[in-house]
Design a protein around this motif. Structure first.
Motif, PDB file in Angstrom:
ATOM      1  N   PHE A  22       0.828  -1.202   0.000  1.00  0.00           N
ATOM      2  CA  PHE A  22       0.000   0.000   0.000  1.00  0.00           C
ATOM      3  C   PHE A  22       0.862   1.251   0.000  1.00  0.00           C
ATOM      4  N   LYS A  23       0.363   2.288  -0.652  1.00  0.00           N
ATOM      5  CA  LYS A  23       1.006   3.596  -0.587  1.00  0.00           C
ATOM      6  C   LYS A  23       0.575   4.287   0.699  1.00  0.00           C
ATOM      7  N   VAL A  24       1.539   4.731   1.460  1.00  0.00           N
ATOM      8  CA  VAL A  24       1.283   5.508   2.677  1.00  0.00           C
ATOM      9  C   VAL A  24       2.455   6.469   2.871  1.00  0.00           C
ATOM     10  N   PRO A  25       2.231   7.598   3.524  1.00  0.00           N
ATOM     11  CA  PRO A  25       3.358   8.473   3.851  1.00  0.00           C
ATOM     12  C   PRO A  25       4.335   7.752   4.782  1.00  0.00           C
ATOM     13  N   PHE A  26       5.590   8.138   4.726  1.00  0.00           N
ATOM     14  CA  PHE A  26       6.618   7.498   5.552  1.00  0.00           C
ATOM     15  C   PHE A  26       6.232   7.477   7.025  1.00  0.00           C
ATOM     16  N   GLU A  27       5.727   8.604   7.536  1.00  0.00           N
ATOM     17  CA  GLU A  27       5.389   8.688   8.963  1.00  0.00           C
ATOM     18  C   GLU A  27       4.291   7.687   9.313  1.00  0.00           C
ATOM     19  N   GLU A  28       3.315   7.563   8.434  1.00  0.00           N
ATOM     20  CA  GLU A  28       2.234   6.609   8.688  1.00  0.00           C
ATOM     21  C   GLU A  28       2.760   5.181   8.625  1.00  0.00           C
ATOM     22  N   ARG A  29       3.610   4.909   7.650  1.00  0.00           N
ATOM     23  CA  ARG A  29       4.187   3.562   7.543  1.00  0.00           C
ATOM     24  C   ARG A  29       4.906   3.185   8.833  1.00  0.00           C
ATOM     25  N   ASP A  30       5.771   4.071   9.291  1.00  0.00           N
ATOM     26  CA  ASP A  30       6.534   3.776  10.494  1.00  0.00           C
ATOM     27  C   ASP A  30       5.624   3.592  11.707  1.00  0.00           C
ATOM     28  N   HIS A  31       4.582   4.402  11.782  1.00  0.00           N
ATOM     29  CA  HIS A  31       3.620   4.287  12.884  1.00  0.00           C
ATOM     30  C   HIS A  31       2.876   2.946  12.819  1.00  0.00           C
ATOM     31  N   LEU A  32       2.407   2.565  11.624  1.00  0.00           N
ATOM     32  CA  LEU A  32       1.699   1.288  11.468  1.00  0.00           C
ATOM     33  C   LEU A  32       2.571   0.106  11.878  1.00  0.00           C
ATOM     34  N   ILE A  33       3.816   0.133  11.445  1.00  0.00           N
ATOM     35  CA  ILE A  33       4.739  -0.959  11.781  1.00  0.00           C
ATOM     36  C   ILE A  33       4.995  -0.994  13.287  1.00  0.00           C
ATOM     37  N   GLU A  34       5.093   0.179  13.893  1.00  0.00           N
ATOM     38  CA  GLU A  34       5.350   0.239  15.329  1.00  0.00           C
ATOM     39  C   GLU A  34       4.163  -0.267  16.148  1.00  0.00           C
ATOM     40  N   ILE A  35       2.940   0.138  15.764  1.00  0.00           N
ATOM     41  CA  ILE A  35       1.788  -0.243  16.584  1.00  0.00           C
ATOM     42  C   ILE A  35       1.219  -1.614  16.236  1.00  0.00           C
ATOM     43  N   ASP A  36       1.496  -2.103  15.008  1.00  0.00           N
ATOM     44  CA  ASP A  36       0.935  -3.398  14.605  1.00  0.00           C
ATOM     45  C   ASP A  36       1.915  -4.167  13.708  1.00  0.00           C
ATOM     46  N   PRO A  37       3.052  -4.578  14.277  1.00  0.00           N
ATOM     47  CA  PRO A  37       4.054  -5.283  13.469  1.00  0.00           C
ATOM     48  C   PRO A  37       3.616  -6.673  13.011  1.00  0.00           C
ATOM     49  N   ASP A  38       2.561  -7.208  13.612  1.00  0.00           N
ATOM     50  CA  ASP A  38       2.051  -8.500  13.156  1.00  0.00           C
ATOM     51  C   ASP A  38       1.320  -8.368  11.816  1.00  0.00           C
ATOM     52  N   THR A  39       0.855  -7.160  11.511  1.00  0.00           N
ATOM     53  CA  THR A  39       0.136  -6.915  10.261  1.00  0.00           C
ATOM     54  C   THR A  39       1.019  -6.207   9.236  1.00  0.00           C
ATOM     55  N   PHE A  40       1.677  -5.134   9.654  1.00  0.00           N
ATOM     56  CA  PHE A  40       2.410  -4.275   8.726  1.00  0.00           C
ATOM     57  C   PHE A  40       3.915  -4.467   8.845  1.00  0.00           C
ATOM     58  N   PHE A  41       4.589  -4.396   7.696  1.00  0.00           N
ATOM     59  CA  PHE A  41       6.040  -4.541   7.688  1.00  0.00           C
ATOM     60  C   PHE A  41       6.608  -3.891   6.433  1.00  0.00           C
ATOM     61  N   THR A  42       7.913  -3.821   6.379  1.00  0.00           N
ATOM     62  CA  THR A  42       8.598  -3.343   5.190  1.00  0.00           C
ATOM     63  C   THR A  42       9.764  -4.281   4.911  1.00  0.00           C
ATOM     64  N   THR A  43      10.421  -4.042   3.812  1.00  0.00           N
ATOM     65  CA  THR A  43      11.596  -4.828   3.441  1.00  0.00           C
ATOM     66  C   THR A  43      12.708  -3.849   3.085  1.00  0.00           C
ATOM     67  N   ASP A  44      13.905  -4.338   2.952  1.00  0.00           N
ATOM     68  CA  ASP A  44      15.005  -3.459   2.543  1.00  0.00           C
ATOM     69  C   ASP A  44      14.704  -2.804   1.198  1.00  0.00           C
ATOM     70  N   HIS A  45      14.084  -3.555   0.305  1.00  0.00           N
ATOM     71  CA  HIS A  45      13.747  -3.005  -1.010  1.00  0.00           C
ATOM     72  C   HIS A  45      12.718  -1.869  -0.914  1.00  0.00           C
ATOM     73  N   HIS A  46      11.702  -2.035  -0.077  1.00  0.00           N
ATOM     74  CA  HIS A  46      10.619  -1.058   0.013  1.00  0.00           C
ATOM     75  C   HIS A  46      10.910   0.109   0.957  1.00  0.00           C
ATOM     76  N   ARG A  47      11.874  -0.037   1.841  1.00  0.00           N
ATOM     77  CA  ARG A  47      12.140   0.970   2.865  1.00  0.00           C
ATOM     78  C   ARG A  47      12.335   2.383   2.305  1.00  0.00           C
ATOM     79  N   PRO A  48      12.996   2.580   1.161  1.00  0.00           N
ATOM     80  CA  PRO A  48      13.184   3.950   0.658  1.00  0.00           C
ATOM     81  C   PRO A  48      11.914   4.588   0.065  1.00  0.00           C
TER      82      PRO A  48
END
Length: 113
Positions: A47-73
């Motif tokens: 999904f497209k999300v702003p960086f801040e939202e992505r980081d927040h989603l991963i922090e509050i729900d890492p069982d659902t949301f994640f990133t990879t080295d490829h997608h991190r930038p």
């Protein structure tokens, strides 16, 4: 469990969207801009999300949301289909569509609703 077909129905119900491929994977676009990718390596939506939202989603729900080295930038987040809430997906996709679709299309869609 969210499936590609479920996401396809949500996206293609929005005006002027199209299914295409990007990097040999299913993707969806509006106005020539990507809205969502299906990552075959992880068998999950991106999904497209702003960086801040992505980081927040991963922090509050890492069982659902994640990133990879490829997608991190990129302002994107991957989601595990077995954990993803369909309403969150619908809201995200509608928000992305509104930001990327032609304004006249968005206005006409809003007027019909």
């Amino acid at each position: 469990m969210i499936t590609l077909d479920m996401l396809r129905q949500i996206i293609l119900a929005l005006p002027t969207t199209e299914e295409t491929t990007s990097w040999n994977a299913v993707s969806f676009k509006v106005n020539g801009k990507a809205m969502l990718f299906w990552n075959p390596a992880h068998d999950c939506p991106v999904f497209k999300v702003p960086f801040e939202e992505r980081d927040h989603l991963i922090e509050i729900d890492p069982d659902t949301f994640f990133t990879t080295d490829h997608h991190r930038p990129y302002p994107m987040v991957l989601a595990r289909p077995d954990r993803l809430d369909i309403e969150w997906a619908r809201e995200n996709l509608t928000r992305v569509w509104r930001a990327q679709a032609k304004k006249v299309v968005v206005k006409a869609w809003d007027a019909e609703r």
